[in-house]
Design a protein around this motif. Sequence first.
Motif, mmCIF file in Angstrom:
data_model
loop_
_atom_site.group_PDB
_atom_site.id
_atom_site.type_symbol
_atom_site.label_atom_id
_atom_site.label_comp_id
_atom_site.label_asym_id
_atom_site.label_seq_id
_atom_site.Cartn_x
_atom_site.Cartn_y
_atom_site.Cartn_z
ATOM 1 N N UNK A 49 -8.104 -5.037 -3.397
ATOM 2 C CA UNK A 49 -7.163 -6.410 -2.782
ATOM 3 C C UNK A 49 -7.583 -7.078 -1.736
ATOM 4 N N UNK A 50 -7.901 -5.955 -0.660
ATOM 5 C CA UNK A 50 -8.410 -6.533 0.873
ATOM 6 C C UNK A 50 -9.679 -7.131 0.716
ATOM 7 N N UNK A 51 -10.384 -7.550 -0.504
ATOM 8 C CA UNK A 51 -11.434 -7.678 0.271
ATOM 9 C C UNK A 51 -11.560 -8.941 -1.419
ATOM 10 N N UNK A 52 -11.048 -8.932 -2.091
ATOM 11 C CA UNK A 52 -11.905 -9.913 -3.085
ATOM 12 C C UNK A 52 -10.411 -10.631 -3.583
ATOM 13 N N UNK A 53 -9.429 -10.065 -3.476
ATOM 14 C CA UNK A 53 -7.573 -10.529 -2.838
ATOM 15 C C UNK A 53 -6.538 -9.839 -4.519
ATOM 16 N N UNK A 54 -5.338 -10.182 -4.893
ATOM 17 C CA UNK A 54 -5.224 -9.602 -5.671
ATOM 18 C C UNK A 54 -4.837 -10.423 -7.406
ATOM 19 N N UNK A 55 -5.383 -11.642 -7.216
ATOM 20 C CA UNK A 55 -6.111 -12.463 -8.304
ATOM 21 C C UNK A 55 -6.887 -11.460 -9.429
ATOM 22 N N UNK A 56 -8.423 -11.098 -8.629
ATOM 23 C CA UNK A 56 -9.265 -10.857 -8.759
ATOM 24 C C UNK A 56 -8.754 -9.414 -9.519
ATOM 25 N N UNK A 57 -7.960 -8.744 -9.071
ATOM 26 C CA UNK A 57 -7.760 -7.100 -9.395
ATOM 27 C C UNK A 57 -7.099 -7.344 -10.947
ATOM 28 N N UNK A 58 -6.153 -8.406 -10.836
ATOM 29 C CA UNK A 58 -5.190 -8.830 -11.679
ATOM 30 C C UNK A 58 -6.845 -9.641 -13.084
ATOM 31 N N UNK A 59 -7.360 -9.819 -13.111
ATOM 32 C CA UNK A 59 -8.529 -10.208 -13.601
ATOM 33 C C UNK A 59 -9.540 -8.606 -14.553
ATOM 34 N N UNK A 60 -9.513 -8.110 -13.615
ATOM 35 C CA UNK A 60 -10.051 -6.069 -13.923
ATOM 36 C C UNK A 60 -9.058 -5.826 -14.988
ATOM 37 N N UNK A 61 -7.730 -6.023 -14.545
ATOM 38 C CA UNK A 61 -7.039 -4.907 -15.590
ATOM 39 C C UNK A 61 -6.836 -5.813 -16.841
ATOM 40 N N UNK A 120 0.393 -3.166 -2.020
ATOM 41 C CA UNK A 120 2.073 -3.763 -2.197
ATOM 42 C C UNK A 120 2.458 -3.130 -1.305
ATOM 43 N N UNK A 121 2.875 -1.512 -1.134
ATOM 44 C CA UNK A 121 3.901 -1.245 -0.697
ATOM 45 C C UNK A 121 3.245 -0.649 0.537
ATOM 46 N N UNK A 122 2.034 -0.866 0.919
ATOM 47 C CA UNK A 122 1.174 -0.249 2.782
ATOM 48 C C UNK A 122 2.603 -0.293 3.942
ATOM 49 N N UNK A 123 1.984 -2.233 4.054
ATOM 50 C CA UNK A 123 3.074 -2.461 4.580
ATOM 51 C C UNK A 123 4.619 -2.576 4.623
ATOM 52 N N UNK A 124 4.908 -2.030 3.810
ATOM 53 C CA UNK A 124 6.050 -2.058 3.046
ATOM 54 C C UNK A 124 6.854 -0.884 2.269
ATOM 55 N N UNK A 125 6.860 0.576 3.672
ATOM 56 C CA UNK A 125 6.980 2.023 2.702
ATOM 57 C C UNK A 125 8.674 2.201 2.990
ATOM 58 N N UNK A 126 9.489 1.005 2.440
ATOM 59 C CA UNK A 126 10.758 2.010 2.454
ATOM 60 C C UNK A 126 11.438 1.196 1.775
ATOM 61 N N UNK A 127 12.869 2.033 1.160
ATOM 62 C CA UNK A 127 13.864 2.591 0.229
ATOM 63 C C UNK A 127 13.778 0.638 -0.582
ATOM 64 N N UNK A 128 14.637 0.008 0.728
ATOM 65 C CA UNK A 128 14.835 -1.039 0.496
ATOM 66 C C UNK A 128 13.627 -2.188 0.040
ATOM 67 N N UNK A 129 12.212 -2.199 0.453
ATOM 68 C CA UNK A 129 11.486 -2.676 -0.528
ATOM 69 C C UNK A 129 11.546 -2.608 -1.610
ATOM 70 N N UNK A 130 11.174 -1.200 -1.743
ATOM 71 C CA UNK A 130 11.009 -0.629 -3.256
ATOM 72 C C UNK A 130 11.772 -1.832 -4.280
ATOM 73 N N UNK A 131 13.428 -1.310 -3.864
ATOM 74 C CA UNK A 131 14.312 -1.529 -4.774
ATOM 75 C C UNK A 131 13.587 -2.810 -5.136
ATOM 76 N N UNK A 132 13.940 -3.707 -3.885
ATOM 77 C CA UNK A 132 13.749 -5.066 -4.606
ATOM 78 C C UNK A 132 12.703 -5.894 -5.227
ATOM 79 N N UNK A 133 11.533 -5.016 -4.484
ATOM 80 C CA UNK A 133 10.716 -5.517 -5.583
ATOM 81 C C UNK A 133 10.666 -4.766 -7.272
ATOM 82 N N UNK A 134 11.328 -3.644 -7.435
ATOM 83 C CA UNK A 134 11.546 -3.219 -9.061
ATOM 84 C C UNK A 134 12.436 -4.016 -9.307
#
Length: 172
Positions: A49-61, A120-134
Amino acid sequence: MKDTIFLIGFMGAGKSTVAKCLEQNYGRRIVEMDEQIEAREQMPVSRIFEEKGEEYFRGLETELLKELGEEENLVVSCGGGAPLRPCNVEIMKKNGRVVFLTARPETVYERVKDSHNRPLLEKNKNVSYIEKLMEERKERYEAAADYLVPTDGRTGEEICREIMKKIQEGCR
Ligand code: S3P
């Protein structure tokens, strides 16, 4: 008919644990998508994610899912974001059953709070962020799913038995 089990759900929903139980009890070969991608890229997901970005990772998936679609009788522990792309869901539906593991935000928090490989959670590790993304993702998870299985307060064995029962009964 191809009969791979695709486990989907939010980060910390228990996909890896349940996949291991299905492997042990029903002799299915596991594919852990994140692990497979890390092995191919020779770096952890967080660095991809850091070096190549999320889109690159999604392509690998997507690439990996296409390959897995060619195989049979697997249990695939999907990355939490894999069902967000319609083409990925199409591959899953064509090649097996899609099982949506659910968990409350509080349960997810407890399960992920000490890990550091979920960018995606590293800087947002709390219940309210998890709830929002979920909440943002819920509709797409539900649309992809053949079965929905709650995991809060249950053991991997219990969840695994419920999944196999549903599959054996052939209900969709
Ligand atoms: C992600 C979930 C992670 C991993 C990546 C992105 C997501 O997998 O693929 O950090 O977007 O939900 P797990 O669900 O196995 O933690």
